[in-house]
Design a protein around this motif. Structure first.
Motif, PDB file in Angstrom:
ATOM      1  N   ARG A 143       0.822  -1.508   0.189  1.00 39.29           N
ATOM      2  CA  ARG A 143      -0.172  -0.360   0.163  1.00 39.29           C
ATOM      3  C   ARG A 143       1.206   1.337  -0.068  1.00 39.29           C
ATOM      4  NH1 ARG A 143      -2.926  -0.975   4.836  1.00 39.29           N
ATOM      5  NH2 ARG A 143      -2.997   0.950   4.831  1.00 39.29           N
ATOM      6  N   SER A 185       2.035 -13.445   8.214  1.00 41.33           N
ATOM      7  CA  SER A 185       0.356 -13.638   7.938  1.00 41.33           C
ATOM      8  C   SER A 185      -0.198 -11.990   8.281  1.00 41.33           C
ATOM      9  CB  SER A 185       0.112 -14.504   8.377  1.00 41.33           C
ATOM     10  OG  SER A 185      -0.981 -14.361   9.038  1.00 41.33           O
ATOM     11  N   ILE A 186      -0.290 -11.593   9.409  1.00 42.68           N
ATOM     12  CA  ILE A 186      -0.760 -10.258  10.139  1.00 42.68           C
ATOM     13  C   ILE A 186      -0.038  -9.515   8.632  1.00 42.68           C
ATOM     14  CG2 ILE A 186      -0.399  -9.129  11.849  1.00 42.68           C
ATOM     15  CD1 ILE A 186      -0.298 -11.151  14.010  1.00 42.68           C
ATOM     16  N   PHE A 187       1.699  -8.971   9.523  1.00 34.89           N
ATOM     17  CA  PHE A 187       1.815  -8.157   7.919  1.00 34.89           C
ATOM     18  C   PHE A 187       1.857  -7.752   7.181  1.00 34.89           C
ATOM     19  CE2 PHE A 187       3.962  -4.768  10.902  1.00 34.89           C
ATOM     20  CZ  PHE A 187       4.520  -5.027  12.061  1.00 34.89           C
ATOM     21  N   LEU A 188       2.052  -8.926   6.333  1.00 35.77           N
ATOM     22  CA  LEU A 188       1.598  -8.212   4.672  1.00 35.77           C
ATOM     23  C   LEU A 188       0.220  -8.357   5.008  1.00 35.77           C
ATOM     24  CD1 LEU A 188       3.882 -11.452   3.663  1.00 35.77           C
ATOM     25  CD2 LEU A 188       3.421  -8.988   3.161  1.00 35.77           C
ATOM     26  N   ALA A 189      -0.478  -9.415   5.324  1.00 38.11           N
ATOM     27  CA  ALA A 189      -2.471  -8.962   5.346  1.00 38.11           C
ATOM     28  C   ALA A 189      -2.655  -7.429   5.110  1.00 38.11           C
ATOM     29  CB  ALA A 189      -3.173  -9.876   6.445  1.00 38.11           C
ATOM     30  N   GLY A 190      -1.889  -6.912   6.394  1.00 40.64           N
ATOM     31  CA  GLY A 190      -1.895  -5.712   6.559  1.00 40.64           C
ATOM     32  C   GLY A 190      -1.205  -4.943   6.032  1.00 40.64           C
ATOM     33  N   ILE A 191      -0.248  -4.811   5.104  1.00 46.11           N
ATOM     34  CA  ILE A 191       0.117  -3.750   4.480  1.00 46.11           C
ATOM     35  C   ILE A 191       0.008  -3.851   2.622  1.00 46.11           C
ATOM     36  CG2 ILE A 191       2.392  -3.282   6.437  1.00 46.11           C
ATOM     37  CD1 ILE A 191       4.098  -4.169   4.784  1.00 46.11           C
ATOM     38  N   PRO A 195      -4.171  -7.976  -0.178  1.00 43.86           N
ATOM     39  CA  PRO A 195      -3.822  -8.963   0.992  1.00 43.86           C
ATOM     40  C   PRO A 195      -4.692 -10.526   0.008  1.00 43.86           C
ATOM     41  CG  PRO A 195      -5.192  -7.155   1.667  1.00 43.86           C
ATOM     42  CD  PRO A 195      -5.280  -7.413   0.750  1.00 43.86           C
TER      43      PRO A 195
ATOM     44  N   ARG B 143      -9.321 -12.966  12.542  1.00 48.00           N
ATOM     45  CA  ARG B 143      -8.815 -14.095  11.866  1.00 48.00           C
ATOM     46  C   ARG B 143      -8.769 -14.744  12.595  1.00 48.00           C
ATOM     47  NH1 ARG B 143      -4.113 -12.638   8.295  1.00 48.00           N
ATOM     48  NH2 ARG B 143      -3.952 -14.513   8.844  1.00 48.00           N
ATOM     49  N   PHE B 187      -2.235  -3.306  11.208  1.00 46.63           N
ATOM     50  CA  PHE B 187      -2.387  -4.483  12.191  1.00 46.63           C
ATOM     51  C   PHE B 187      -3.728  -4.794  11.529  1.00 46.63           C
ATOM     52  CE2 PHE B 187      -0.203  -6.450  15.145  1.00 46.63           C
ATOM     53  CZ  PHE B 187       1.458  -5.528  15.529  1.00 46.63           C
ATOM     54  N   ALA B 189      -6.120  -4.387   9.579  1.00 48.23           N
ATOM     55  CA  ALA B 189      -5.570  -4.741   8.262  1.00 48.23           C
ATOM     56  C   ALA B 189      -5.246  -6.676   8.436  1.00 48.23           C
ATOM     57  CB  ALA B 189      -4.955  -4.126   6.779  1.00 48.23           C
ATOM     58  N   GLY B 190      -4.274  -6.764   9.440  1.00 50.80           N
ATOM     59  CA  GLY B 190      -3.399  -7.916   9.232  1.00 50.80           C
ATOM     60  C   GLY B 190      -4.411  -9.263   9.758  1.00 50.80           C
ATOM     61  N   ILE B 191      -5.169  -8.896  10.918  1.00 49.78           N
ATOM     62  CA  ILE B 191      -5.954  -9.325  11.720  1.00 49.78           C
ATOM     63  C   ILE B 191      -7.436  -9.270  11.516  1.00 49.78           C
ATOM     64  CG2 ILE B 191      -4.125  -9.335  13.484  1.00 49.78           C
ATOM     65  CD1 ILE B 191      -5.599  -7.961  15.634  1.00 49.78           C
TER      66      ILE B 191
END
Lengths: 200, 200, 200, 200
Positions: A143, A185-191, A195, B143, B187, B189-191
């Motif tokens: 992002r 998994s948290i950070f990648l989804a987060g940034i 996702p 999640r 975070f 977005a990550g979780i």
DNA sequence: CATGAATGAGGGTTCATTCAT
DNA sequence: GATGAATGAACCCTCATTCAT
């Protein structure tokens, strides 16, 4: 060769002793005993106690940085790169518990000198994260509203805090792989921009 | 009242001095001078130097925990709750730089005793995060593959690392609000199960 | 010959170093460096640090005594003899500033041993003065109420004190000849039976 | 009063210990034991070991200078004045053997600081002699060809050397009066215009 | 309760001396 | 003989803690 030997024996002993007792509580004679040399011998290789701490940091951390950068250069995907960093950091901290504590505990220490030193030096290390993020932003994977210098601290802080309590509680609970996976998994989804788009 | 006064004067002086010079480098006489009492007076209120450190931690951190929990009880949305925690933590650290350093630097220190102490005590604090996450998982917002005790460390570590370098570089760059927003946006977005589902 | 060489190189280096830094402040390694030998080599020629000091004294001062006595044997007039002693002493001190300081500073030092040593040895040197005076008394030139052992100390002390501050202030002000003339003019007038009766 | 007490107790103990063992050989704990205080107490009154030496010199010698100048102000005859100086110096050295050695031995020591210090301070003391001589020259009693700054050194050196070996050999042989008389009879005869013109 | 002078154990550092090479 | 790395005893100084006032 012999001198080389003794120098690193002291470094290694100091790493162990500092980690166990802390910089201030550690006595030079503790390090000497651990390194199996005389107290005075230490001063043939270091100017003073503080100099030992700096050297421990400089030498040992240098290796990690070097190693991590080498691995990163072989990989283009910013998501994979972030994973490499996380795994390398956690592995290094797990492999060398003593060093881990020295970095985490001692180098948060007081003296301005060390702070500056760390800032100059650790910037290199945490800077790697920021660079990965910037690259990912260029390729449209991460992002663009993420601030790399905030995100790098968040990412490093997360890894750091986790390895901080390693010995205590996480010892047997999670493997490096598991932890890295969770954090990633948290950070990648987060940034990530998307996702759901995970690396294979 | 007068004693009360002196007790807190010493706590406050110690917080300042510990932050400035570090626990080991700080002298009792420094604290006494800062608190404007005699050296000996300190020993009427504390058993020893180490006891002062514990007290600083206990009293000052206790306030933060109490305050944060009060605010959290007024809010149900786990996403809002995470935001409250982040903002409260950053605000507390920003407001009391001295305390921030004491927590971050000194309490990573040395003695097992302190470590155990911290573990017992900070568990309460970081435990708040784990609780929020568990609640969010129950309500299907977070999640279910997220391990709360790993995520709590990651989240706390991220906040902690950011406020660690506060003084140095982030001083003027970002406001608490901006930082909290960035971290939260990563975070959450990550979780979250559905990252696009943000609180209003 | 080579050993001889090294022995005297060390003596000479020690003289220089002792004079510059003082016996206690001087390090063996300073002397070794100045002599361009290894630290350990010194212990092939001397038993210990203290032994070096004694040797410096013994050897260097021995030369002066020998030289002075040779010159004195060529002269009969007790007034001329006193002049010879004064000039020889001042010349020796001026020529070898390092030695001068070693004698003046270090040999007034500490250990009883050295004191006795000096007493045994310097007695020879200052004894020369007493002998000259006694001879002058026998020939009716010097006053018989003068106590030779007091006068010898007064005369030596006067010369010694003057050369002590040589470096500092008298450096350029007075020549050896001028100084000797002044001192002689005072002492000879002071101890002669007939002060107006000066040597040609 | 109590502090005053302790300060001078330490000074006095240090004087004794320095004289007995020499500055470098003396241990702080020796002084502390002699003064019957704890080692650490010494550092409440002095900055370091070297500072003790300076203080010993400053305080003790100050008294002598003061006392001598008072006595001199009561006497006009330059010949009597020289006698007063000699007697005062010898008496002071005899009375305080410890101090005598400190002055003679230690203050010939190495450090520039002390040299300068002594030069500034002892100039005052030996300067008294030069002043007496100059006055005597003005009143036509002392020879005008005498250089006061050379003569002062000769006179002081003579007295100094004599009191240096006091303990050793002159102990019982001569009284202060006898010595002063001898030295004076030599010097006065040596520097007077008319040596036969003695003070009554 | 408050003070701060006094204590003394503790530790970093130096350096004379040794000894394997 | 020569080297110089290694040794470890020794000592100055700091500072947490005590206690008489």
């Amino acid at each position: 060769m012999k001198a080389e030997n003794k120098h690193s024996k002291i470094i290694s002993a100091a790493t162990k002793v500092f980690a166990k007792k802390g910089f201030f509580t550690a006595r030079i004679s503790d390090i000497a005993k651990e390194a199996k040399v005389a107290d005075g011998t230490i001063y043939l290789y270091f100017n003073n106690k503080y100099d030992i701490l700096l050297s421990v940091f400089e030498e040992e951390v240098g290796k990690i940085v070097e190693n991590t950068e080498k691995l990163l250069s072989l990989e283009d995907d910013p998501r994979k790169q972030l994973e490499i960093f996380a795994i390398q950091h956690l592995l290094a901290m797990k492999k060398n518990r003593h060093l881990a504590e020295v970095i985490q505990i001692e180098l948060r220490q007081t003296h301005k000198i060390i702070k500056e030193y760390r800032d100059n030096n650790f910037s290199n290390y945490t800077g790697i994260i920021a660079e990965i993020i910037r690259n990912g932003q260029k390729s449209g994977i991460y992002r663009s509203d993420i601030k790399p210098d905030l995100a790098k601290r968040a990412f490093f802080g997360a890894l750091d805090e986790i390895s901080r309590v390693w010995n205590a509680s996480l010892e047997t609970n999670y493997s490096v792989k598991e932890i890295a996976t969770q954090i990633l998994s948290i950070f990648l989804a987060g940034i990530q921009v998307d996702p759901s788009n995970l690396p294979e």
